[in-house]
Write a protein that holds these residues in place. Structure first.
Motif, short mmCIF file in Angstrom:
data_model
loop_
_atom_site.label_atom_id
_atom_site.label_comp_id
_atom_site.label_asym_id
_atom_site.label_seq_id
_atom_site.Cartn_x
_atom_site.Cartn_y
_atom_site.Cartn_z
N GLY A 37 33.28 41.82 27.26
CA GLY A 37 34.40 41.52 26.37
C GLY A 37 34.85 42.67 25.50
O GLY A 37 35.76 42.49 24.69
N ASP A 38 34.24 43.86 25.61
CA ASP A 38 34.65 45.01 24.81
C ASP A 38 35.49 45.96 25.65
O ASP A 38 35.15 46.28 26.79
N CYS A 74 35.49 24.00 30.39
CA CYS A 74 35.78 24.31 28.99
C CYS A 74 36.48 25.66 28.86
O CYS A 74 37.47 25.80 28.13
N ALA A 75 35.97 26.67 29.55
CA ALA A 75 36.55 28.01 29.48
C ALA A 75 37.97 28.03 30.03
O ALA A 75 38.85 28.71 29.49
N ALA A 76 38.21 27.27 31.10
CA ALA A 76 39.58 27.18 31.63
C ALA A 76 40.49 26.50 30.62
O ALA A 76 41.64 26.92 30.41
N ARG A 123 34.74 35.73 31.30
CA ARG A 123 34.42 36.31 29.99
C ARG A 123 33.46 35.43 29.19
O ARG A 123 32.79 35.91 28.27
N SER A 124 33.39 34.15 29.51
CA SER A 124 32.63 33.18 28.70
C SER A 124 31.14 33.51 28.68
O SER A 124 30.47 33.51 29.72
N ASN A 125 30.60 33.74 27.49
CA ASN A 125 29.16 33.98 27.36
C ASN A 125 28.34 32.76 27.78
O ASN A 125 27.22 32.90 28.29
N LEU A 126 28.89 31.57 27.57
CA LEU A 126 28.18 30.36 27.97
C LEU A 126 28.10 30.25 29.49
O LEU A 126 27.06 29.87 30.04
N VAL A 127 29.19 30.56 30.16
CA VAL A 127 29.17 30.57 31.63
C VAL A 127 28.21 31.64 32.14
O VAL A 127 27.41 31.41 33.05
N LYS A 128 28.29 32.83 31.54
CA LYS A 128 27.46 33.95 31.96
C LYS A 128 25.97 33.65 31.76
O LYS A 128 25.13 33.98 32.60
N ALA A 129 25.63 33.01 30.63
CA ALA A 129 24.24 32.66 30.37
C ALA A 129 23.74 31.60 31.35
O ALA A 129 22.59 31.66 31.82
N ALA A 130 24.60 30.63 31.66
CA ALA A 130 24.21 29.61 32.64
C ALA A 130 23.98 30.23 34.01
O ALA A 130 23.07 29.83 34.75
N ARG A 133 45.66 34.07 35.89
CA ARG A 133 44.95 35.22 35.34
C ARG A 133 44.24 34.85 34.04
O ARG A 133 43.09 35.22 33.81
N ARG A 134 44.93 34.10 33.18
CA ARG A 134 44.32 33.69 31.91
C ARG A 134 43.05 32.87 32.15
O ARG A 134 42.02 33.09 31.51
N ALA A 135 43.16 31.90 33.05
CA ALA A 135 42.02 31.03 33.31
C ALA A 135 40.86 31.78 33.95
O ALA A 135 39.70 31.60 33.58
N ALA A 136 41.18 32.63 34.93
CA ALA A 136 40.13 33.38 35.63
C ALA A 136 39.39 34.31 34.66
O ALA A 136 38.15 34.39 34.68
N LYS A 137 40.14 35.01 33.80
CA LYS A 137 39.50 35.92 32.85
C LYS A 137 38.70 35.15 31.80
O LYS A 137 37.62 35.59 31.39
N SER A 138 39.21 34.01 31.38
CA SER A 138 38.50 33.21 30.38
C SER A 138 37.14 32.73 30.90
O SER A 138 36.14 32.75 30.18
N ILE A 139 37.09 32.34 32.16
CA ILE A 139 35.84 31.87 32.75
C ILE A 139 34.85 33.02 32.91
O ILE A 139 33.68 32.93 32.53
#
Length: 388
Positions: free
Chosen positions: A214-215, A305-307, A285-292, A277-283
């Motif tokens: 995200g940076d 949720c991220a979408a 980028r999500s730390n919760l998705v990434k941690a899962a 593009r917004r939805a794909a990047k949001s998913i």
């Protein structure tokens, strides 16, 4: 499209080499041609970017080479940083016997630290005798600009009679609008003077759809150079550009700092391409998705949720969601209906090191894909002690 060996040196006319001494390295690429660049949108923009943009403008896009260093980003270094970047260009220009404005400069490393020009000059002198066209020269150049990267990233293709090759670095500080990444792409294809539109379009579907943490870096640079030796159909050129850039973006995602799994998100059925593009990047980028993803936990509600928070317009009752990998594919939500009894199967699918997420928003014909990775304990370890 045929992948070939050699990286950037698979393109006739490209000589390269690089050297690494601990955390510090220098890469040099010599090639006469015409260049275009895409750079970071971070308001704090590193000195080498300012110098490279100025050089491309003053030379009318003509170029003779690139010099890049790792270990110091030469970012937020003020007037001295600009002067040091110009001196780096001068080192390369002196070696090639050309004017400094024919040289592009790139840096990667710690922000807010000045370049050690004595070290860079010394390393450059070591590199010069090894400038060559062999495949290992491309790998040497790619290795020289690595920071927290764990592997060399390069690709080359032959397509419709022309060649295209690229190298890149990037593992952390990765977010759309490019990454902490440097990418150098070469081709012998001639599509006329308008290289920038092709580069920009390819970057938009590859590096600008990539996220690790995200940076957005101060130093993001993608440079495309053409020797214009082979006549080329614009559609074929576009196809090769996208293939090379997407391939490099995937390599960065797989090598994200501390990553154990790569993630690719495909959004279809969006009301528009921009919504997709917004939805794909949001998913991605999500730390919760990434941690899962890291925990191999099929907590698919985090994806929905991220979408939902992405700003994309859709009816939640029309969503379909599936995950897949080399192990298999599992449908988790079918047009708004939760699919029962599949979580154990989904957990097995997530044990692979490359996970694909597909979500159909049921709102139109827009589509997009993004690239990312999981979030592991090692990411925190790397970045907690990056300068110490």
């Amino acid at each position: 499209m045929r992948e070939i060996d050699g990286g950037i040196c698979a393109v006739p006319g490209v000589r390269a080499c690089g050297i690494k001494r601990g955390r510090y390295g220098v890469a040099m690429i010599a090639c006469s041609g015409y260049a275009a660049g895409v750079f970071t949108r971070n308001r704090v923009r590193a000195a080498p970017i300012e110098v490279t943009i100025d050089h491309l403008r003053r030379s009318g896009g003509r170029t003779e080479g690139i010099i890049a260093n790792s270990g110091s980003a030469n970012a937020y270094t003020g007037v001295r940083g600009i002067r040091d970047a110009e001196r780096m260009a001068g080192i390369m220009a002196g070696i090639l016997g050309c004017s400094p404005e024919m040289i592009s400069v790139a840096s990667t490393g710690v922000i807010g630290r000045y370049l050690d020009l004595d070290l860079i000059s010394s390393l450059a002198k070591e590199v010069v005798p090894s400038l060559r066209t062999s495949p290992d020269a491309s790998s040497d150049a790619a290795r020289a600009i690595m920071t927290t990267d764990t592997r060399v990233k390069e690709i080359a293709v032959e397509h419709e009679g022309f060649h295209m090759g690229g190298i890149c670095k990037g593992a952390g500080m990765i977010e759309p609008d490019m990454a902490t990444m440097l990418a150098f792409i070469y081709t012998d294809a001639d599509v006329g003077p308008g290289l920038y539109p092709f580069l920009k379009e390819a970057v938009d579907v590859s590096f600008n759809m990539l996220t690790v943490d995200g940076d957005t870096s101060t130093n993001d640079t993608v440079l495309l150079t053409s020797t214009r030796m082979v006549e080329c159909d614009p559609d074929s050129f576009k196809e090769a550009m996208e293939y090379v850039c997407v391939s490099l973006a995937r390599m960065i995602a797989r090598d994200g700092e501390g990553a154990t799994k790569a993630m690719e998100v495909e959004v279809t059925g969006a009301a528009s391409s921009e919504d997709a593009r917004r939805a794909a990047k949001s998913i991605a980028r999500s730390n919760l998705v990434k941690a899962a993803l890291y925990g191999e936990d099929p907590n698919w509600g985090r994806i929905v949720c991220a979408a939902g928070r992405s700003g994309a317009e859709f009816d939640p009752t029309k969503i379909s969601l599936s995950i897949s990998s080399s192990i298999g594919s599992v449908l988790l939500v079918d047009r708004g209906i939760i699919v029962d009894g599949v979580l154990e199967e989904a957990k097995k699918v997530m044990s692979s090191d490359e996970i694909f997420i597909h979500i159909d928003l049921g709102a139109g014909a827009g589509s997009a894909r993004s690239f990312g990775c999981d979030l592991s304990h090692e990411y925190v370890n790397i970045n907690a002690k990056y300068t110490t």
